[in-house]
Enzyme design. Structure first.
Site, PDB file in Angstrom:
ATOM      1  CE  LYS A 156      -2.515   2.823   3.305  1.00 26.86           C
ATOM      2  NZ  LYS A 156      -1.453   3.603   3.937  1.00 26.86           N
ATOM      3  CG  ASN A 157       2.385   2.844   3.549  1.00 30.93           C
ATOM      4  OD1 ASN A 157       1.220   3.189   3.359  1.00 30.93           O
ATOM      5  ND2 ASN A 157       2.874   2.635   4.761  1.00 30.93           N
TER       6      ASN A 157
ATOM      7  CB  CYS B   5      -4.428   6.783  10.411  1.00 32.69           C
ATOM      8  SG  CYS B   5      -4.975   5.365   9.457  1.00 32.69           S
TER       9      CYS B   5
ATOM     10  NE  ARG C  34       0.094  10.808  10.076  1.00 32.99           N
ATOM     11  CZ  ARG C  34      -0.304   9.716   9.416  1.00 32.99           C
ATOM     12  NH1 ARG C  34      -1.557   9.327   9.472  1.00 32.99           N
ATOM     13  NH2 ARG C  34       0.556   9.021   8.701  1.00 32.99           N
TER      14      ARG C  34
ATOM     15  CG  ASP D 250       2.326   1.594   9.614  1.00 30.83           C
ATOM     16  OD1 ASP D 250       2.114   2.442  10.492  1.00 30.83           O
ATOM     17  OD2 ASP D 250       2.422   1.880   8.403  1.00 30.83           O
TER      18      ASP D 250
HETATM   19  C1  UD1 Z   1       4.345   6.774   6.690  1.00 26.13           C
HETATM   20  C2  UD1 Z   1       3.335   5.695   6.485  1.00 26.13           C
HETATM   21  C3  UD1 Z   1       2.663   5.328   7.818  1.00 26.13           C
HETATM   22  C4  UD1 Z   1       3.731   4.966   8.844  1.00 26.13           C
HETATM   23  C5  UD1 Z   1       4.801   6.042   8.928  1.00 26.13           C
HETATM   24  C6  UD1 Z   1       5.981   5.656   9.817  1.00 26.13           C
HETATM   25  C7  UD1 Z   1       2.557   6.166   4.244  1.00 26.13           C
HETATM   26  C8  UD1 Z   1       1.438   6.637   3.369  1.00 26.13           C
HETATM   27  N1  UD1 Z   1       2.315   6.182   5.543  1.00 26.13           N
HETATM   28  O1  UD1 Z   1       3.640   7.923   7.179  1.00 26.13           O
HETATM   29  O2  UD1 Z   1       1.815   4.215   7.587  1.00 26.13           O
HETATM   30  O3  UD1 Z   1       3.118   4.839  10.125  1.00 26.13           O
HETATM   31  O4  UD1 Z   1       5.325   6.323   7.625  1.00 26.13           O
HETATM   32  O5  UD1 Z   1       6.572   4.486   9.344  1.00 26.13           O
HETATM   33  O6  UD1 Z   1       3.598   5.742   3.772  1.00 26.13           O
HETATM   34  N2  UD1 Z   1       7.440  14.183  11.000  1.00 26.13           N
HETATM   35  C9  UD1 Z   1       7.754  15.501  11.271  1.00 26.13           C
HETATM   36  N3  UD1 Z   1       7.785  16.382  10.223  1.00 26.13           N
HETATM   37  C10 UD1 Z   1       7.544  16.016   8.933  1.00 26.13           C
HETATM   38  C11 UD1 Z   1       7.219  14.667   8.674  1.00 26.13           C
HETATM   39  C12 UD1 Z   1       7.173  13.769   9.727  1.00 26.13           C
HETATM   40  O7  UD1 Z   1       7.990  15.866  12.415  1.00 26.13           O
HETATM   41  O8  UD1 Z   1       7.600  16.859   8.039  1.00 26.13           O
HETATM   42  C13 UD1 Z   1       7.397  13.194  12.101  1.00 26.13           C
HETATM   43  C14 UD1 Z   1       6.021  12.599  12.321  1.00 26.13           C
HETATM   44  O9  UD1 Z   1       5.230  13.396  13.173  1.00 26.13           O
HETATM   45  C15 UD1 Z   1       6.356  11.245  12.922  1.00 26.13           C
HETATM   46  C16 UD1 Z   1       7.697  10.876  12.243  1.00 26.13           C
HETATM   47  O10 UD1 Z   1       8.212  12.096  11.734  1.00 26.13           O
HETATM   48  O11 UD1 Z   1       6.588  11.383  14.300  1.00 26.13           O
HETATM   49  C17 UD1 Z   1       7.578   9.866  11.122  1.00 26.13           C
HETATM   50  O12 UD1 Z   1       6.593  10.310  10.200  1.00 26.13           O
HETATM   51  P1  UD1 Z   1       6.654   9.916   8.643  1.00 26.13           P
HETATM   52  O13 UD1 Z   1       7.709   8.876   8.438  1.00 26.13           O
HETATM   53  O14 UD1 Z   1       6.716  11.156   7.844  1.00 26.13           O
HETATM   54  O15 UD1 Z   1       5.227   9.262   8.433  1.00 26.13           O
HETATM   55  P2  UD1 Z   1       4.320   9.349   7.156  1.00 26.13           P
HETATM   56  O16 UD1 Z   1       5.179   9.445   5.921  1.00 26.13           O
HETATM   57  O17 UD1 Z   1       3.228  10.351   7.353  1.00 26.13           O
END
Ligand code: UD1
Length: 420
Positions: free
Chosen positions: A22-23, A117, A122, A306
């Site tokens: 999915k991701n 979610c 986020r 996840d």
């Molecule tokens: C992706 C996955 C999600 C998974 C997550 C962590 C997808 C569509 N979703 O989410 O299922 O749970 O990776 O493996 O691929 N953060 C910041 N600033 C940013 C971006 C992120 O502070 O600009 C923080 C977030 O709050 C979180 C951490 O970094 O604490 C990891 O987030 P991130 O890896 O970006 O998650 P997603 O890409 O949203």
């Protein structure tokens, strides 16, 4: 309203075939917007997030043909970045990839603030920082994010946090930029490697994906005219591995990359489960009651957040006191409230949950708060005594293909019922 009704206490037995990730799919589909041509994608998971993304691309002018249930042809020769359907992009998190892809191809992108979610805050500051470093201006106002540039120029970006989304978005924005972009402290998840492999197959020049430092050498154009097959879903495979042990079963998981499952394999073996990895499949089986563990979720290759809720179900029935520390998301223990309704003994506070192992779970009506919480509740229903009803299935359908059919083939008594 639909619900899943599960009659529990069935050990899962047999074989399950894992779908495309999915991701990876929700990043590769928007990545096609960088191609001035046609491409074919195989092993596409047929899930609602993917279908929604295809609809968004069609609104932008792309032509998408479903060749089979899992193969699409995408023609992105003519696209208009001003046609993003803002109501739709609000509905799911991965719509933020439109920013990197459209900025890269058209130098203009606008999406509504992404939903998804509810796992706590986020932020997308690292995505924005990467676009700005490449020369874009980014405005966040009135629930919309707008990124524009006259031209994008290769640069160095140091990610302050390891972020899957920001790493992929920085790659997308850099592929057609002038010069070389270096992304430092990059995330290393399998789907990052998959997106880079896809783009390279279509004509990009990305090196180092899967390590801390990714180098993107900008190219003039992506011509496409190639076929790419999406990697198998690490999280779906891990979900079935955990379900095999929790249900006291014995299953063979086919079409998976066992290397991607090492942290889960190690934890299952540590608590007393059995795993035999063999090429592109693995056998997971129960032989004795599992025992306590301490788990901290971490970016890849650490234990994935996840799979934390699914593992929480297994620890709730394992002997002794287990601890999970959720280091990625602020609010990922909502499922423990539902498990406690089923007889678990879990105390969650902030980013830590303590599991006092109980002998078994009992059926109850429960609500999926998010996608992976939903998967965890299905496992809980399969092992519980009695008939469990699970509500809020829309979360589960976003990310698991034919989930009840796959569990039913393994012997689970699971039915989707429409409630008046
Ligand atoms: C992706 C996955 C999600 C998974 C997550 C962590 C997808 C569509 N979703 O989410 O299922 O749970 O990776 O493996 O691929 N953060 C910041 N600033 C940013 C971006 C992120 O502070 O600009 C923080 C977030 O709050 C979180 C951490 O970094 O604490 C990891 O987030 P991130 O890896 O970006 O998650 P997603 O890409 O949203």
């Amino acid at each position: 309203m639909e619900k899943l009704v599960i009659t529990g206490k069935t050990p899962l037995k047999g074989e399950v075939v894992i779908s495309g990730a999915k991701n990876a799919a929700v990043a590769i589909i928007p990545a096609t917007l960088l191609i001035n041509g046609v491409c074919r994608i195989e092993n596409v998971p047929n899930i609602s997030d993917v279908r929604l993304y295809c609809e968004i691309l069609e609104e932008l002018g792309a032509k998408i043909t479903w060749e089979t249930e899992h193969e699409i042809t995408v023609d992105t020769r003519k696209i208009d970045p001003h046609k993003v359907p803002l109501d739709t992009t609000r509905k799911f998190r991965a719509s933020y990839y439109l920013l990197g892809a459209l900025l890269g191809r058209c130098k203009f992108a606008q999406v509504s603030s992404p939903g998804g979610c509810n796992l706590g805050a986020r932020p997308i500051d690292q995505h924005i920082k990467s676009f700005e470093a490449l020369g874009a201006t980014v405005d966040v106002s009135n629930g919309k994010i707008t990124a524009k540039a006259k031209k994008l120029k290769g640069t160095s970006v140091y990610m302050d946090v390891v972020s899957v989304g920001a790493t992929i978005n920085a790659i997308l924005a850099a592929v057609l930029a002038e010069g070389t972009t270096i992304i430092d402290n990059a995330a290393k998840e399998p789907h990052i490697v998959d997106v880079a492999n896809f783009l390279n197959t279509m004509g990009a020049d990305i090196r180092g994906a899967g390590t801390d430092i990714i180098k993107v050498h900008g190219v003039k154009e992506l011509k496409g005219d190639a076929t790419y097959s999406i990697v198998p879903d690490q999280i779906e495979a891990g979900t079935f591995m955990i379900a095999a042990i929790a249900s006291k079963g014995d299953i063979t998981i086919k079409n998976c990359i066992t290397k991607h499952l090492e942290s889960i394999t190690a934890k299952i073996v540590e608590i007393g489960g059995n795993v035999d990895a063999n090429g592109d499949h693995l056998r997971v089986w129960y032989s004795k009651r599992t025992h306590k563990a301490t788990i901290k979720t971490l970016p890849y290759p650490g234990f994935p957040t996840d799979l934390q809720p699914q593992m929480g179900v297994l620890l709730s029935i394992s002997e002794g006191t287990s601890i999970i520390n959720e280091s990625i998301w602020e609010s990922r223990f909502q499922y423990t409230v539902e498990l406690n309704k089923m007889g678990a003994n879990i105390t969650a506070q902030g980013k830590t949950a303590v599991f006092e192992g109980v002998k078994g779970l009992t059926a109850a009506p429960v609500y999926a708060s998010d996608l992976r919480a939903g998967a965890a509740l299905i496992i809980a229903g399969i092992i519980a005594n009695g008939k469990t009803e699970i509500y809020n299935l829309n979360h589960i359908d976003r990310g698991y293909e034919n989930i009840e059919e796959k569990f039913r083939k393994l012997g689970a008594k699971i039915e989707r019922v429409v409630e008046e």
